[in-house]
Design a protein around this motif. Structure first.
Motif, PDB file in Angstrom:
ATOM      1  N   LYS A 160      38.802  41.254  45.462  1.00 28.64           N
ATOM      2  CA  LYS A 160      37.748  41.155  46.484  1.00 28.64           C
ATOM      3  C   LYS A 160      36.530  40.371  45.996  1.00 28.64           C
ATOM      4  O   LYS A 160      35.932  39.622  46.776  1.00 28.64           O
ATOM      5  CB  LYS A 160      37.326  42.550  46.944  1.00 28.64           C
ATOM      6  N   THR A 161      36.179  40.494  44.736  1.00 31.72           N
ATOM      7  CA  THR A 161      35.048  39.748  44.198  1.00 31.72           C
ATOM      8  C   THR A 161      35.334  38.248  44.230  1.00 31.72           C
ATOM      9  O   THR A 161      34.468  37.447  44.604  1.00 31.72           O
ATOM     10  CB  THR A 161      34.724  40.209  42.760  1.00 31.72           C
ATOM     11  N   LYS A 170      32.775  41.003  53.704  1.00 34.87           N
ATOM     12  CA  LYS A 170      33.034  42.315  53.103  1.00 34.87           C
ATOM     13  C   LYS A 170      33.509  43.301  54.170  1.00 34.87           C
ATOM     14  O   LYS A 170      34.449  44.069  53.942  1.00 34.87           O
ATOM     15  CB  LYS A 170      31.794  42.836  52.388  1.00 34.87           C
ATOM     16  N   LYS A 171      32.896  43.259  55.341  1.00 35.23           N
ATOM     17  CA  LYS A 171      33.331  44.129  56.447  1.00 35.23           C
ATOM     18  C   LYS A 171      34.766  43.797  56.869  1.00 35.23           C
ATOM     19  O   LYS A 171      35.565  44.690  57.138  1.00 35.23           O
ATOM     20  CB  LYS A 171      32.394  43.992  57.647  1.00 35.23           C
ATOM     21  N   ILE A 209      37.097  42.440  55.006  1.00 39.14           N
ATOM     22  CA  ILE A 209      37.989  42.892  53.931  1.00 39.14           C
ATOM     23  C   ILE A 209      38.165  44.410  53.992  1.00 39.14           C
ATOM     24  O   ILE A 209      39.292  44.910  53.948  1.00 39.14           O
ATOM     25  CB  ILE A 209      37.444  42.458  52.546  1.00 39.14           C
ATOM     26  N   ASP A 210      37.056  45.133  54.095  1.00 43.49           N
ATOM     27  CA  ASP A 210      37.128  46.598  54.084  1.00 43.49           C
ATOM     28  C   ASP A 210      37.868  47.158  55.293  1.00 43.49           C
ATOM     29  O   ASP A 210      38.607  48.131  55.176  1.00 43.49           O
ATOM     30  CB  ASP A 210      35.725  47.204  54.003  1.00 43.49           C
ATOM     31  N   SER A 211      37.705  46.527  56.438  1.00 43.81           N
ATOM     32  CA  SER A 211      38.350  47.032  57.658  1.00 43.81           C
ATOM     33  C   SER A 211      39.760  46.481  57.845  1.00 43.81           C
ATOM     34  O   SER A 211      40.517  47.001  58.673  1.00 43.81           O
ATOM     35  CB  SER A 211      37.511  46.681  58.889  1.00 43.81           C
ATOM     36  N   ARG A 212      40.060  45.415  57.097  1.00 38.07           N
ATOM     37  CA  ARG A 212      41.355  44.729  57.240  1.00 38.07           C
ATOM     38  C   ARG A 212      41.579  44.312  58.693  1.00 38.07           C
ATOM     39  O   ARG A 212      42.679  44.374  59.226  1.00 38.07           O
ATOM     40  CB  ARG A 212      42.504  45.588  56.737  1.00 38.07           C
ATOM     41  N   SER A 213      40.522  43.852  59.336  1.00 38.67           N
ATOM     42  CA  SER A 213      40.569  43.558  60.768  1.00 38.67           C
ATOM     43  C   SER A 213      41.423  42.334  61.120  1.00 38.67           C
ATOM     44  O   SER A 213      41.719  42.121  62.290  1.00 38.67           O
ATOM     45  CB  SER A 213      39.153  43.410  61.333  1.00 38.67           C
TER      46      SER A 213
END
Length: 186
Positions: free
Chosen positions: A107-108, A125-126, A128-132
């Motif tokens: 992710k970095t 980042k959102k 990536i985190d949500s995998r939307s």
């Protein structure tokens, strides 16, 4: 005399493709992947072939000792496309992976690529985190299976297919044939 060149307006749409989807996020040495697949080629041969191809296109290429899972990078790539920055992101990802041997599942690393492509890091980042964009990648992978795609890049135009990295004149010829025009020479 020089060939007359026709200008074509072509929309390029990046699609996700299942490049070694079973590779873990931390990656695998290429030697191990080749061994697991039972391929009778050495990592040095693979790297030499890829370097030669890259060099023929004037592209840099690193040592490539590892292979990484590109799934998350593909999700961010589709988001970058939705933001109008697909080419910038993919160029940065190409360099990171093929030149710098960076792990595109990290992710970095992805957030650094996002920044270099001029995209919003907080929004990335959102994503990536949500995998939307996971469903969009799933749809692209399913389409790749339906079309029986076996390599990247693959160019598809009106039923014609061009597989693998090819010199520009080969792609230009395909486009001319697809639109039904013949290149004229003076």
């Amino acid at each position: 005399m020089d060939k007359l060149r026709k200008t074509y307006n072509i929309e390029i749409k990046w699609r996700a493709y299942p490049l070694q989807p079973d590779v873990p996020e931390q990656g695998l040495p290429i030697a191990r992947l080749l061994e697991e697949k039972g391929l009778l080629v050495t990592p040095e041969q693979v790297t030499a072939n890829l370097k030669a191809t890259a060099q023929s296109f004037g592209l840099p290429f690193g040592e490539g000792k590892m292979i990484y899972n590109s799934r998350l990078a593909q999700e961010i790539g589709l988001w970058a496309q939705a933001c109008g920055r697909a080419h910038q992101f993919h160029d940065a990802a190409f360099k990171a992976y093929f030149v710098d041997d960076s792990n595109l599942a990290d992710k970095t690393v992805l957030l650094d690529l996002v920044a270099s492509a001029g995209l919003d890091g907080a929004q990335a980042k959102k994503i990536i985190d949500s995998r939307s964009y996971a469903d969009a990648v799933d749809r692209d992978w399913e389409k790749a299976r339906e079309l029986e795609l076996v390599a990247a890049p693959t160019f598809l135009m009106k039923g014609q297919r061009l597989v693998g990295a090819k010199p520009y004149p080969v792609l230009e010829k395909m486009v001319a044939e697809v639109v039904g025009e013949v290149q004229a020479c003076l």
